[in-house]
Design an enzyme around this catalytic site. Sequence first.
Site, PDB file in Angstrom:
ATOM      1  N   ASP A   1       2.249   6.018   6.826  1.00 30.75           N
ATOM      2  CA  ASP A   1       1.036   5.055   6.303  1.00 30.75           C
ATOM      3  C   ASP A   1       1.401   3.645   6.715  1.00 30.75           C
ATOM      4  OD1 ASP A   1       0.468   7.078   4.720  1.00 30.75           O
ATOM      5  OD2 ASP A   1       1.060   6.259   2.776  1.00 30.75           O
TER       6      ASP A   1
ATOM      7  N   HIS B   1      -8.270   6.853   0.770  1.00 24.51           N
ATOM      8  CA  HIS B   1      -8.961   7.362  -0.442  1.00 24.51           C
ATOM      9  C   HIS B   1     -10.601   7.100  -0.381  1.00 24.51           C
ATOM     10  CE1 HIS B   1      -4.725   7.240  -2.439  1.00 24.51           C
ATOM     11  NE2 HIS B   1      -4.959   6.162  -1.976  1.00 24.51           N
TER      12      HIS B   1
ATOM     13  N   HIS C   1     -11.226   5.637  -6.233  1.00 25.35           N
ATOM     14  CA  HIS C   1     -10.146   6.551  -6.562  1.00 25.35           C
ATOM     15  C   HIS C   1      -9.438   6.466  -7.792  1.00 25.35           C
ATOM     16  CE1 HIS C   1      -6.215   8.742  -5.466  1.00 25.35           C
ATOM     17  NE2 HIS C   1      -7.014   9.445  -4.936  1.00 25.35           N
TER      18      HIS C   1
ATOM     19  N   HIS D   1      -6.950   0.327  -2.461  1.00 26.85           N
ATOM     20  CA  HIS D   1      -6.484   0.197  -0.914  1.00 26.85           C
ATOM     21  C   HIS D   1      -6.742   1.341  -0.197  1.00 26.85           C
ATOM     22  CE1 HIS D   1      -3.640   2.749  -3.290  1.00 26.85           C
ATOM     23  NE2 HIS D   1      -3.309   3.285  -2.194  1.00 26.85           N
TER      24      HIS D   1
ATOM     25  N   LYS E   1      -4.220  11.835   3.803  1.00 23.93           N
ATOM     26  CA  LYS E   1      -4.005  12.225   2.276  1.00 23.93           C
ATOM     27  C   LYS E   1      -4.545  11.380   1.379  1.00 23.93           C
ATOM     28  CE  LYS E   1       0.478   9.878   2.412  1.00 23.93           C
ATOM     29  NZ  LYS E   1       0.348   8.812   1.554  1.00 23.93           N
TER      30      LYS E   1
ATOM     31  N   CYS F   1       5.865   6.383  -0.604  1.00 18.95           N
ATOM     32  CA  CYS F   1       5.129   7.491   0.186  1.00 18.95           C
ATOM     33  C   CYS F   1       6.482   8.202   1.214  1.00 18.95           C
ATOM     34  CB  CYS F   1       3.893   7.243   0.960  1.00 18.95           C
ATOM     35  SG  CYS F   1       2.674   7.024  -0.186  1.00 18.95           S
TER      36      CYS F   1
HETATM   37 ZN   LIG Z   1      -2.856   5.331  -1.985  1.00 18.30          ZN
END
Ligand SMILES: [Zn+2]
Length: 210
Positions: A15, A55, A59, A88, A113, A158
Site C-alpha cells: 500500500d 475501495h 465503502h 481513501h 484488496k 496492513c
Molecule cells: Zn483501506
Amino acid sequence: MAIVPGDSDILLVVDVQNDFCPGGNLAVPGGHEVVPVINALALRFQHVVLTQDWHPAGHQSFASSHSGRKPYETIEVAYGPQILWPDHCIQGSAGAEFHGDLDIPHAALVMRKGFRRAIDSYSAFYENDRKTPTGLGGYLRERGFTRAFIVGLALDFCVRYSAEDARREGFDVVVIEDACRGIDVAGSVAATMKRFTQLGIAAVKAGTIA
Ligand SMILES: [Zn+2]
C-alpha cells in the site's frame, strides 16, 4: 548478519499509495520516507509483489458511510469491530495511485484488496472477516516462495495483518522495520511489535539485506 534474498524469497510491498503519504486523505506520518528505502531494497529481490488498497466509493470502512460517525471511531460490523477511516484509496482516484517515486518495474503482480463494499481488507491475504482469501497465499505457494519480506504502509495495520497472515499461511516472515511507517492509533505500533515477537516474525533493518 546479512540476509541475501534468493529465488524462494518474495518482497511484498504494501500500500505505498498517495492517500497514505503526506498530503493524502489517510496520511501516515512520514509515509513518503519509505519510498527510497523500498526502491533500493527492491533491487536486491528478483521477485516483488505490490498491494494496492482499492475501495469502491461508499465503502463500509469510511466514516462518511455512517451518519453521525467520525474517522477513527470503532463500530461493530458483521465480522466484528471496524475502525472507521477517512475516505481513501477510491478505485481510479489519484489517491489510490502508487506514490509517484515508487520505482519497481520488475514487480510481477499488483494485488488489489478492499474492493468489496461491505468488507475491509487490511491483510494482503485475507479480508477483515479473516475468512475471505485474496488469493495471494495460493499465488505465492504456486510460485514456490517460502519466505516473505514485508514493507510499506501502515506498519500497524496492513503490514501487521499481512505479516500475521503470511505466518498463518506457513511462510517465514521478515518485516523490514525502517521500510515501514505506522499510524499509531491507541498504542497500535507497540502492540504490533509485541505480536511479531510472539508469532516468530523477524523484524530487521534494511541494512541487513545484502
Ligand atoms: Zn483501506
